[in-house]
Design a protein around this motif. Structure first.
Motif, PDB file in Angstrom:
ATOM      1  N   GLY A   1      10.169 -11.762 -51.208  1.00 46.62           N
ATOM      2  CA  GLY A   1      11.279 -12.598 -50.794  1.00 46.62           C
ATOM      3  C   GLY A   1      10.899 -13.648 -49.768  1.00 46.62           C
ATOM      4  O   GLY A   1       9.732 -13.814 -49.412  1.00 46.62           O
ATOM      5  N   VAL A   2      11.925 -14.344 -49.263  1.00 48.14           N
ATOM      6  CA  VAL A   2      11.729 -15.400 -48.267  1.00 48.14           C
ATOM      7  C   VAL A   2      12.820 -15.293 -47.213  1.00 48.14           C
ATOM      8  O   VAL A   2      13.800 -14.564 -47.361  1.00 48.14           O
ATOM      9  N   GLY A   3      12.648 -16.034 -46.137  1.00 42.19           N
ATOM     10  CA  GLY A   3      13.621 -16.040 -45.045  1.00 42.19           C
ATOM     11  C   GLY A   3      13.075 -16.762 -43.841  1.00 42.19           C
ATOM     12  O   GLY A   3      12.193 -17.625 -43.964  1.00 42.19           O
ATOM     13  N   ARG A   4      13.569 -16.389 -42.671  1.00 44.95           N
ATOM     14  CA  ARG A   4      13.097 -16.972 -41.416  1.00 44.95           C
ATOM     15  C   ARG A   4      12.894 -15.870 -40.383  1.00 44.95           C
ATOM     16  O   ARG A   4      13.560 -14.838 -40.434  1.00 44.95           O
ATOM     17  N   PHE A   5      11.976 -16.116 -39.455  1.00 40.50           N
ATOM     18  CA  PHE A   5      11.722 -15.200 -38.339  1.00 40.50           C
ATOM     19  C   PHE A   5      11.835 -16.010 -37.058  1.00 40.50           C
ATOM     20  O   PHE A   5      11.216 -17.062 -36.927  1.00 40.50           O
ATOM     21  N   TYR A   6      12.646 -15.500 -36.122  1.00 42.26           N
ATOM     22  CA  TYR A   6      12.917 -16.198 -34.872  1.00 42.26           C
ATOM     23  C   TYR A   6      12.269 -15.463 -33.697  1.00 42.26           C
ATOM     24  O   TYR A   6      12.380 -14.238 -33.587  1.00 42.26           O
ATOM     25  N   PHE A   7      11.595 -16.216 -32.844  1.00 37.83           N
ATOM     26  CA  PHE A   7      11.042 -15.713 -31.583  1.00 37.83           C
ATOM     27  C   PHE A   7      11.509 -16.648 -30.474  1.00 37.83           C
ATOM     28  O   PHE A   7      10.937 -17.721 -30.284  1.00 37.83           O
ATOM     29  N   GLY A   8      12.575 -16.254 -29.781  1.00 38.83           N
ATOM     30  CA  GLY A   8      13.137 -17.161 -28.788  1.00 38.83           C
ATOM     31  C   GLY A   8      13.564 -18.450 -29.458  1.00 38.83           C
ATOM     32  O   GLY A   8      14.329 -18.449 -30.421  1.00 38.83           O
ATOM     33  N   SER A   9      13.046 -19.587 -28.993  1.00 37.82           N
ATOM     34  CA  SER A   9      13.380 -20.888 -29.575  1.00 37.82           C
ATOM     35  C   SER A   9      12.468 -21.249 -30.750  1.00 37.82           C
ATOM     36  O   SER A   9      12.683 -22.256 -31.414  1.00 37.82           O
ATOM     37  N   LYS A  10      11.459 -20.419 -31.020  1.00 37.00           N
ATOM     38  CA  LYS A  10      10.549 -20.681 -32.136  1.00 37.00           C
ATOM     39  C   LYS A  10      11.119 -20.076 -33.423  1.00 37.00           C
ATOM     40  O   LYS A  10      11.768 -19.031 -33.385  1.00 37.00           O
TER      41      LYS A  10
ATOM     42  N   ILE B   1       3.273 -11.042 -35.519  1.00 30.43           N
ATOM     43  CA  ILE B   1       2.848 -10.264 -34.367  1.00 30.43           C
ATOM     44  C   ILE B   1       3.964 -10.311 -33.330  1.00 30.43           C
ATOM     45  O   ILE B   1       4.384 -11.395 -32.900  1.00 30.43           O
ATOM     46  N   VAL B   2       4.455  -9.144 -32.934  1.00 32.27           N
ATOM     47  CA  VAL B   2       5.591  -9.036 -32.020  1.00 32.27           C
ATOM     48  C   VAL B   2       5.140  -8.301 -30.772  1.00 32.27           C
ATOM     49  O   VAL B   2       4.707  -7.144 -30.855  1.00 32.27           O
ATOM     50  N   ASN B   3       5.235  -8.953 -29.615  1.00 33.06           N
ATOM     51  CA  ASN B   3       4.818  -8.285 -28.375  1.00 33.06           C
ATOM     52  C   ASN B   3       6.004  -7.637 -27.674  1.00 33.06           C
ATOM     53  O   ASN B   3       7.098  -7.529 -28.242  1.00 33.06           O
ATOM     54  N   HIS B   4       5.795  -7.211 -26.446  1.00 35.60           N
ATOM     55  CA  HIS B   4       6.822  -6.446 -25.739  1.00 35.60           C
ATOM     56  C   HIS B   4       7.694  -7.311 -24.834  1.00 35.60           C
ATOM     57  O   HIS B   4       8.478  -6.785 -24.046  1.00 35.60           O
ATOM     58  N   THR B   5       7.583  -8.633 -24.924  1.00 39.27           N
ATOM     59  CA  THR B   5       8.384  -9.505 -24.055  1.00 39.27           C
ATOM     60  C   THR B   5       9.265 -10.480 -24.826  1.00 39.27           C
ATOM     61  O   THR B   5      10.365 -10.799 -24.385  1.00 39.27           O
ATOM     62  N   GLU B   6       8.801 -10.951 -25.986  1.00 41.02           N
ATOM     63  CA  GLU B   6       9.550 -11.983 -26.705  1.00 41.02           C
ATOM     64  C   GLU B   6      10.749 -11.395 -27.452  1.00 41.02           C
ATOM     65  O   GLU B   6      10.620 -10.415 -28.186  1.00 41.02           O
ATOM     66  N   ARG B   7      11.903 -12.032 -27.265  1.00 41.34           N
ATOM     67  CA  ARG B   7      13.094 -11.655 -28.025  1.00 41.34           C
ATOM     68  C   ARG B   7      12.953 -12.207 -29.437  1.00 41.34           C
ATOM     69  O   ARG B   7      12.530 -13.343 -29.634  1.00 41.34           O
ATOM     70  N   HIS B   8      13.327 -11.422 -30.442  1.00 45.95           N
ATOM     71  CA  HIS B   8      13.038 -11.807 -31.813  1.00 45.95           C
ATOM     72  C   HIS B   8      14.050 -11.207 -32.785  1.00 45.95           C
ATOM     73  O   HIS B   8      14.721 -10.227 -32.472  1.00 45.95           O
ATOM     74  N   ILE B   9      14.125 -11.791 -33.965  1.00 46.98           N
ATOM     75  CA  ILE B   9      14.903 -11.249 -35.079  1.00 46.98           C
ATOM     76  C   ILE B   9      14.515 -12.028 -36.332  1.00 46.98           C
ATOM     77  O   ILE B   9      14.064 -13.169 -36.248  1.00 46.98           O
ATOM     78  N   ALA B  10      14.679 -11.410 -37.479  1.00 52.37           N
ATOM     79  CA  ALA B  10      14.440 -12.087 -38.756  1.00 52.37           C
ATOM     80  C   ALA B  10      15.726 -12.105 -39.559  1.00 52.37           C
ATOM     81  O   ALA B  10      16.633 -11.287 -39.339  1.00 52.37           O
ATOM     82  N   CYS B  11      15.825 -13.042 -40.480  1.00 56.72           N
ATOM     83  CA  CYS B  11      16.945 -13.042 -41.411  1.00 56.72           C
ATOM     84  C   CYS B  11      16.432 -13.417 -42.800  1.00 56.72           C
ATOM     85  O   CYS B  11      15.392 -14.072 -42.938  1.00 56.72           O
ATOM     86  N   SER B  12      17.165 -12.979 -43.820  1.00 51.96           N
ATOM     87  CA  SER B  12      16.747 -13.165 -45.206  1.00 51.96           C
ATOM     88  C   SER B  12      17.456 -14.348 -45.854  1.00 51.96           C
ATOM     89  O   SER B  12      18.568 -14.715 -45.471  1.00 51.96           O
ATOM     90  N   ASP B  13      16.790 -14.916 -46.859  1.00 52.48           N
ATOM     91  CA  ASP B  13      17.436 -15.889 -47.717  1.00 52.48           C
ATOM     92  C   ASP B  13      18.507 -15.175 -48.544  1.00 52.48           C
ATOM     93  O   ASP B  13      18.302 -14.043 -49.009  1.00 52.48           O
ATOM     94  N   VAL B  14      19.633 -15.822 -48.731  1.00 52.31           N
ATOM     95  CA  VAL B  14      20.753 -15.205 -49.455  1.00 52.31           C
ATOM     96  C   VAL B  14      20.368 -14.884 -50.898  1.00 52.31           C
ATOM     97  O   VAL B  14      20.714 -13.817 -51.434  1.00 52.31           O
ATOM     98  N   HIS B  15      19.643 -15.784 -51.552  1.00 52.33           N
ATOM     99  CA  HIS B  15      19.355 -15.639 -52.971  1.00 52.33           C
ATOM    100  C   HIS B  15      18.047 -14.885 -53.251  1.00 52.33           C
ATOM    101  O   HIS B  15      17.857 -14.361 -54.351  1.00 52.33           O
ATOM    102  N   ASN B  16      17.165 -14.826 -52.263  1.00 55.04           N
ATOM    103  CA  ASN B  16      15.882 -14.136 -52.447  1.00 55.04           C
ATOM    104  C   ASN B  16      15.535 -13.402 -51.154  1.00 55.04           C
ATOM    105  O   ASN B  16      14.645 -13.802 -50.409  1.00 55.04           O
ATOM    106  N   PRO B  17      16.234 -12.289 -50.867  1.00 56.98           N
ATOM    107  CA  PRO B  17      16.073 -11.602 -49.572  1.00 56.98           C
ATOM    108  C   PRO B  17      14.636 -11.160 -49.314  1.00 56.98           C
ATOM    109  O   PRO B  17      13.935 -10.711 -50.227  1.00 56.98           O
ATOM    110  N   SER B  18      14.228 -11.284 -48.074  1.00 58.82           N
ATOM    111  CA  SER B  18      12.871 -10.886 -47.680  1.00 58.82           C
ATOM    112  C   SER B  18      12.804  -9.391 -47.376  1.00 58.82           C
ATOM    113  O   SER B  18      13.789  -8.781 -46.954  1.00 58.82           O
TER     114      SER B  18
ATOM    115  N   SER C   1      14.506  -4.778 -44.689  1.00 57.56           N
ATOM    116  CA  SER C   1      15.043  -6.026 -45.233  1.00 57.56           C
ATOM    117  C   SER C   1      16.082  -6.562 -44.261  1.00 57.56           C
ATOM    118  O   SER C   1      17.114  -5.911 -44.035  1.00 57.56           O
ATOM    119  N   PRO C   2      15.850  -7.734 -43.651  1.00 56.15           N
ATOM    120  CA  PRO C   2      16.792  -8.274 -42.668  1.00 56.15           C
ATOM    121  C   PRO C   2      18.113  -8.686 -43.302  1.00 56.15           C
ATOM    122  O   PRO C   2      18.199  -8.915 -44.522  1.00 56.15           O
TER     123      PRO C   2
END
Length: 289
Positions: free
Chosen positions: A41-50, A61-78, A19-20
């Motif tokens: 739950g819901v939230g957002r997933f970031y891949f670089g500028s995407k 799908i996460v490869n070995h080059t793209e920088r990434h992170i996810a975050c959760s919605d405050v009220h409905n965490p993913s 859970s992010p």
């Protein structure tokens, strides 16, 4: 930020529920590949500028080059079920299975939406992997590998239909070149190989060969070569009665001392201790009839 991934099983695959945070933490990347599915739950997933809005059933799908992170919605965490694994598992079977993880970032959609229906096929397979790794019953590593290959074959089929024929053709051309590279390496593994040797033999520039390694397996030439030599040494230790010195040079290491050093760093055991623990003869001798 580059993360180092540790595996705690017979097979280099991790499965975990995650859970992010509800705020964005620093983006990271790693040599491992990842497949994640939002299970609640819901939230957002970031891949670089995407960035992608996340809902249950969405696959990532996460490869070995793209920088990434996810975050959760405050009220409905993913919450996600994730698989993290080594590219070498796919490369050992068929390098085409790596194609979905090698599409250039600017043309790649990291999210497969729940509306595609693909998660209906893939999530149950991911859950089986999670269960097998958790229980570690006899034969679990073989089952995990089989399930992972099924998942990646489905991803290959999905992305081959999503890309234009031109883009897919360019991508598969790179993999054909990499197949030639790996064939040459395996044929000359016991020799003191250099990147320039590959470039000259295959009539490619050294920078192009180096880039292929990063694109396909997420590792440089020297690191990939070391992994192959260690795998070859492990195989000979458990399947032959060759001396450690002979195995050292047969697998391409140039000195016994460097072989011992990198083997212990990789396996946590000396070559002789590894043979004693894992060789077929040792298992038979230790079996109490």
């Amino acid at each position: 930020m580059r993360l180092h991934v540790e595996y705690e099983h017979e097979i280099p695959v991790n499965a975990f529920i995650w859970s992010p945070d509800t705020h964005i933490t620093p983006l990271h990347h790693h040599a491992s590949l990842e497949i994640g599915c939002c299970i609640s739950g819901v939230g957002r997933f970031y891949f670089g500028s995407k960035q992608y809005e996340v809902a249950p059933g969405d696959l990532f799908i996460v490869n070995h080059t793209e920088r990434h992170i996810a975050c959760s919605d405050v009220h409905n965490p993913s919450t996600y079920l994730f698989l993290k694994f080594e590219p070498s598992l796919l490369l050992a079977e068929n390098e085409r299975l790596l194609l979905p993880f090698s599409i250039p970032s600017e043309r790649f959609q990291n999210m497969i939406p729940a509306s595609s229906g693909l998660s209906n096929d893939i999530l149950p397979l991911m859950e089986k992997i999670w269960s097998e790794i958790g229980s570690r019953q006899e034969g679990y590593a073989m089952l995990v590998k089989g399930l992972l290959l099924q998942i990646c074959a489905r991803l290959l089929r999905y992305y081959s239909s999503e890309l234009t024929p031109h883009d897919w053709g360019k991508l598969t051309e790179s993999f054909l070149k990499f197949r030639l590279i790996t064939a040459y390496i395996r044929e000359h593994l016991h020799e003191p190989l250099q990147l320039s040797d590959l470039a000259e033999t295959l009539q490619l520039s050294p920078s192009r060969v180096s880039r292929l390694f990063q694109d396909v397996v997420g590792r440089g030439f020297k690191e990939y070569l070391l992994l192959l030599r260690l795998a070859d040494a492990r195989r000979m230790l458990v399947r032959t009665d060759m001396t450690v010195t002979d195995i050292c040079f047969a697998s391409g290491f140039q000195s016994v001392s460097s072989f011992y050093r990198v083997f212990v760093q990789s396996e946590g055991l000396s070559p002789l201790a590894y043979r004693k623990k894992y060789s077929v003869n040792a298992i038979i001798e230790n079996y109490d009839l």
